[in-house]
Design a protein around this motif. Structure first.
Motif, PDB file in Angstrom:
ATOM      1  N   CYS A   1       7.168   9.225 -69.773  1.00 14.11           N
ATOM      2  CA  CYS A   1       7.448   8.152 -70.738  1.00 14.11           C
ATOM      3  C   CYS A   1       6.950   6.813 -70.207  1.00 14.11           C
ATOM      4  CB  CYS A   1       8.954   8.054 -71.025  1.00 14.11           C
ATOM      5  SG  CYS A   1       9.656   9.510 -71.822  1.00 14.11           S
ATOM      6  N   THR A   2       6.818   5.887 -71.143  1.00 15.22           N
ATOM      7  CA  THR A   2       6.439   4.505 -70.849  1.00 15.22           C
ATOM      8  C   THR A   2       7.314   3.582 -71.676  1.00 15.22           C
ATOM      9  OG1 THR A   2       4.149   5.068 -70.343  1.00 15.22           O
ATOM     10  CG2 THR A   2       4.594   2.793 -70.919  1.00 15.22           C
ATOM     11  N   PHE A   3       7.802   2.513 -71.043  1.00 11.64           N
ATOM     12  CA  PHE A   3       8.619   1.538 -71.749  1.00 11.64           C
ATOM     13  C   PHE A   3       8.067   0.151 -71.453  1.00 11.64           C
ATOM     14  CE2 PHE A   3      12.239  -1.440 -71.737  1.00 11.64           C
ATOM     15  CZ  PHE A   3      12.610  -1.342 -73.072  1.00 11.64           C
ATOM     16  N   ALA A   4       7.756  -0.605 -72.512  1.00  9.94           N
ATOM     17  CA  ALA A   4       7.213  -1.957 -72.360  1.00  9.94           C
ATOM     18  C   ALA A   4       8.351  -2.960 -72.315  1.00  9.94           C
ATOM     19  CB  ALA A   4       6.263  -2.276 -73.513  1.00  9.94           C
TER      20      ALA A   4
ATOM     21  N   VAL B   1       7.466   0.012 -67.606  1.00  5.09           N
ATOM     22  CA  VAL B   1       8.234   0.977 -66.822  1.00  5.09           C
ATOM     23  C   VAL B   1       7.657   2.358 -67.125  1.00  5.09           C
ATOM     24  CG1 VAL B   1      10.493   1.990 -66.380  1.00  5.09           C
ATOM     25  CG2 VAL B   1      10.303  -0.459 -66.879  1.00  5.09           C
ATOM     26  N   ASN B   2       7.117   3.002 -66.131  1.00  4.45           N
ATOM     27  CA  ASN B   2       6.570   4.348 -66.281  1.00  4.45           C
ATOM     28  C   ASN B   2       7.400   5.308 -65.438  1.00  4.45           C
ATOM     29  OD1 ASN B   2       4.193   3.431 -67.800  1.00  4.45           O
ATOM     30  ND2 ASN B   2       3.542   2.555 -65.838  1.00  4.45           N
ATOM     31  N   PHE B   3       7.636   6.493 -65.980  1.00  2.00           N
ATOM     32  CA  PHE B   3       8.355   7.485 -65.178  1.00  2.00           C
ATOM     33  C   PHE B   3       7.956   8.884 -65.617  1.00  2.00           C
ATOM     34  CE2 PHE B   3      11.214   6.381 -68.670  1.00  2.00           C
ATOM     35  CZ  PHE B   3      11.612   7.612 -69.168  1.00  2.00           C
ATOM     36  N   THR B   4       8.094   9.789 -64.667  1.00  2.00           N
ATOM     37  CA  THR B   4       7.811  11.200 -64.893  1.00  2.00           C
ATOM     38  C   THR B   4       8.876  12.021 -64.177  1.00  2.00           C
ATOM     39  OG1 THR B   4       6.163  12.951 -64.661  1.00  2.00           O
ATOM     40  CG2 THR B   4       6.250  11.323 -62.909  1.00  2.00           C
TER      41      THR B   4
ATOM     42  N   ALA C   1      10.367  15.969 -62.909  1.00  9.08           N
ATOM     43  CA  ALA C   1      10.006  17.346 -62.562  1.00  9.08           C
ATOM     44  C   ALA C   1      11.053  17.900 -61.614  1.00  9.08           C
ATOM     45  CB  ALA C   1       8.618  17.406 -61.928  1.00  9.08           C
ATOM     46  N   LEU C   2      11.515  19.118 -61.875  1.00 13.20           N
ATOM     47  CA  LEU C   2      12.448  19.841 -60.995  1.00 13.20           C
ATOM     48  C   LEU C   2      13.719  19.045 -60.717  1.00 13.20           C
ATOM     49  CD1 LEU C   2       9.854  21.277 -58.441  1.00 13.20           C
ATOM     50  CD2 LEU C   2      10.834  22.409 -60.432  1.00 13.20           C
ATOM     51  N   GLY C   3      14.228  18.368 -61.747  1.00 10.51           N
ATOM     52  CA  GLY C   3      15.489  17.657 -61.608  1.00 10.51           C
ATOM     53  C   GLY C   3      15.404  16.310 -60.934  1.00 10.51           C
ATOM     54  N   VAL C   4      14.187  15.802 -60.646  1.00  8.36           N
ATOM     55  CA  VAL C   4      14.009  14.505 -59.993  1.00  8.36           C
ATOM     56  C   VAL C   4      13.039  13.684 -60.824  1.00  8.36           C
ATOM     57  CG1 VAL C   4      13.307  13.302 -57.892  1.00  8.36           C
ATOM     58  CG2 VAL C   4      14.406  15.544 -57.737  1.00  8.36           C
ATOM     59  N   CYS C   5      13.368  12.400 -61.001  1.00  4.34           N
ATOM     60  CA  CYS C   5      12.517  11.498 -61.777  1.00  4.34           C
ATOM     61  C   CYS C   5      11.932  10.435 -60.850  1.00  4.34           C
ATOM     62  CB  CYS C   5      13.332  10.834 -62.889  1.00  4.34           C
ATOM     63  SG  CYS C   5      12.345   9.749 -63.944  1.00  4.34           S
ATOM     64  N   TYR C   6      10.665  10.134 -61.049  1.00  3.30           N
ATOM     65  CA  TYR C   6       9.938   9.144 -60.249  1.00  3.30           C
ATOM     66  C   TYR C   6       9.574   7.993 -61.181  1.00  3.30           C
ATOM     67  CZ  TYR C   6       9.677  13.414 -57.550  1.00  3.30           C
ATOM     68  OH  TYR C   6      10.016  14.574 -56.897  1.00  3.30           O
ATOM     69  N   MET C   7      10.107   6.799 -60.882  1.00  2.00           N
ATOM     70  CA  MET C   7       9.994   5.656 -61.772  1.00  2.00           C
ATOM     71  C   MET C   7       9.268   4.515 -61.060  1.00  2.00           C
ATOM     72  SD  MET C   7      13.882   5.809 -63.345  1.00  2.00           S
ATOM     73  CE  MET C   7      13.426   5.139 -64.936  1.00  2.00           C
ATOM     74  N   MET C   8       8.587   3.673 -61.851  1.00  2.00           N
ATOM     75  CA  MET C   8       7.881   2.533 -61.289  1.00  2.00           C
ATOM     76  C   MET C   8       7.806   1.409 -62.314  1.00  2.00           C
ATOM     77  SD  MET C   8       4.116   2.760 -62.393  1.00  2.00           S
ATOM     78  CE  MET C   8       3.397   2.099 -60.974  1.00  2.00           C
ATOM     79  N   VAL C   9       7.697   0.205 -61.795  1.00  3.04           N
ATOM     80  CA  VAL C   9       7.482  -0.991 -62.617  1.00  3.04           C
ATOM     81  C   VAL C   9       6.141  -1.570 -62.208  1.00  3.04           C
ATOM     82  CG1 VAL C   9       8.314  -3.277 -63.244  1.00  3.04           C
ATOM     83  CG2 VAL C   9       9.953  -1.443 -62.799  1.00  3.04           C
ATOM     84  N   CYS C  10       5.296  -1.819 -63.190  1.00  3.74           N
ATOM     85  CA  CYS C  10       3.975  -2.388 -62.918  1.00  3.74           C
ATOM     86  C   CYS C  10       3.634  -3.395 -64.009  1.00  3.74           C
ATOM     87  CB  CYS C  10       2.918  -1.281 -62.852  1.00  3.74           C
ATOM     88  SG  CYS C  10       2.704  -0.380 -64.398  1.00  3.74           S
ATOM     89  N   LEU C  11       2.583  -4.119 -63.815  1.00  2.00           N
ATOM     90  CA  LEU C  11       2.106  -5.046 -64.829  1.00  2.00           C
ATOM     91  C   LEU C  11       1.632  -4.267 -66.049  1.00  2.00           C
ATOM     92  CD1 LEU C  11       0.075  -7.587 -62.630  1.00  2.00           C
ATOM     93  CD2 LEU C  11       2.389  -7.875 -63.568  1.00  2.00           C
ATOM     94  N   SER C  12       1.785  -4.864 -67.219  1.00  3.06           N
ATOM     95  CA  SER C  12       1.376  -4.190 -68.450  1.00  3.06           C
ATOM     96  C   SER C  12      -0.134  -3.963 -68.495  1.00  3.06           C
ATOM     97  CB  SER C  12       1.824  -4.999 -69.665  1.00  3.06           C
ATOM     98  OG  SER C  12       1.289  -6.315 -69.615  1.00  3.06           O
TER      99      SER C  12
END
Length: 282
Positions: free
Chosen positions: A51-54, A60-63, A65-76
């Motif tokens: 998913c992506t959230f503006a 905010v991008n995150f993915t 897998a296997l019960g764990v989510c990896y999230m990040m904040v970056c410039l649009s």
């Protein structure tokens, strides 16, 4: 200013933060974006795995897998391909370092804060895209994003109580297969529904008749057996009574013959003539 600003690793089931980058930039909009990221981490089970959230000038991008989510904040303005390559690399490093049992056993926030070393190293590489040597991976990720683009979350998704906005009837999630939504029922569909209901009613009626036939056969067999049993008992009773009466009649016949014999003997003795008395003086 860096393009990749913040990253974290979260457990999907309950939103428990397992690790995160420790640096912090004093920016109000970035602070609000991190609040959005924290709110999204509490509703991860309700979202797709990519998913992506503006949020203003940030994404905010995150993915997951296997019960764990990896999230990040970056410039649009940061390319989505690089953002998800960054998350994919974090995912691979985390899976190699920690197994699922350790993740499930974690009870305290930031139990794997030492993973920040990997996050910082990866951030440094992805903040300098020219120095990246993962063009093949980037090409693969670009192809994958074309086939399965990330779902773009809206403020309604963020504010909803269960991860879905109550004002929307359905969410259109994009995936490998074409997105599907509910459409109004057409005339052939309505006719098909009516015929299905009629067929279901007929089958139900046939089932009732089948049950009724089975019950009738059972009752007939039951009464037939009971009638045979009554006939047998009545016949046995008649036989017993007949034997008893036959034996009783034989007893009366014997008594009758004994009485007749006794009477005849008595009559014979009574009719015999009396002789002279013997003379004892001779």
């Amino acid at each position: 200013m860096s393009s990749v600003l913040f990253a974290s690793v979260v457990r999907v089931g309950d939103g428990l933060p397992l690790s995160a980058s420790t640096d912090y930039e004093h920016d109000r909009e970035l602070h609000d974006t991190r609040k959005h990221l924290k709110a999204l981490s509490k509703k991860l089970p309700h979202f797709p795995d990519r998913c992506t959230f503006a949020s203003g000038p940030y994404n905010v991008n995150f993915t997951s897998a296997l019960g764990v989510c990896y999230m990040m904040v970056c410039l649009s303005s940061y390319p989505s391909v690089l953002a998800f390559c960054f998350l994919d690399e974090l995912q691979k490093e985390f899976l190699v370092t920690y197994d699922s049992k350790r993740v499930a056993a974690a009870v305290r926030p930031y139990s794997f804060i030492q993973f920040d070393v990997v996050i910082q190293r990866t951030k440094h590489r992805y903040n300098s895209p020219r120095s990246l040597s993962t063009k093949i991976n980037m090409a693969d990720m670009q192809t994958e994003l074309k086939l399965r683009p990330p779902y773009r979350l809206t403020p309604d998704d963020l504010q909803a109580a269960n991860g879905f906005s109550p004002s929307r009837s359905s969410a259109k999630y994009k995936g490998i297969a074409p997105s599907q939504t509910l459409e109004p029922v057409t005339l052939p569909g309505a006719v098909s529904c009516v015929l299905s209901v009629l067929c279901g009613g007929l089958n139900l009626l046939r089932g009732v008749h089948a049950i009724e036939s089975v019950l009738q056969c059972f009752l007939f067999a039951y009464f037939s057996v009971w009638r045979n049993v009554k006939s047998f008992l009545a016949l046995a009773l008649v036989c017993v009574c007949n034997m008893y009466l036959f034996q009783l009649r034989n007893v009366w016949q014997i008594l009758f013959h004994v009485a007749v014999a006794a009477c005849m003997t008595l009559h014979t003795h009574l009719r015999r003539p009396l002789g002279k008395a013997p003379d004892y003086n001779v």
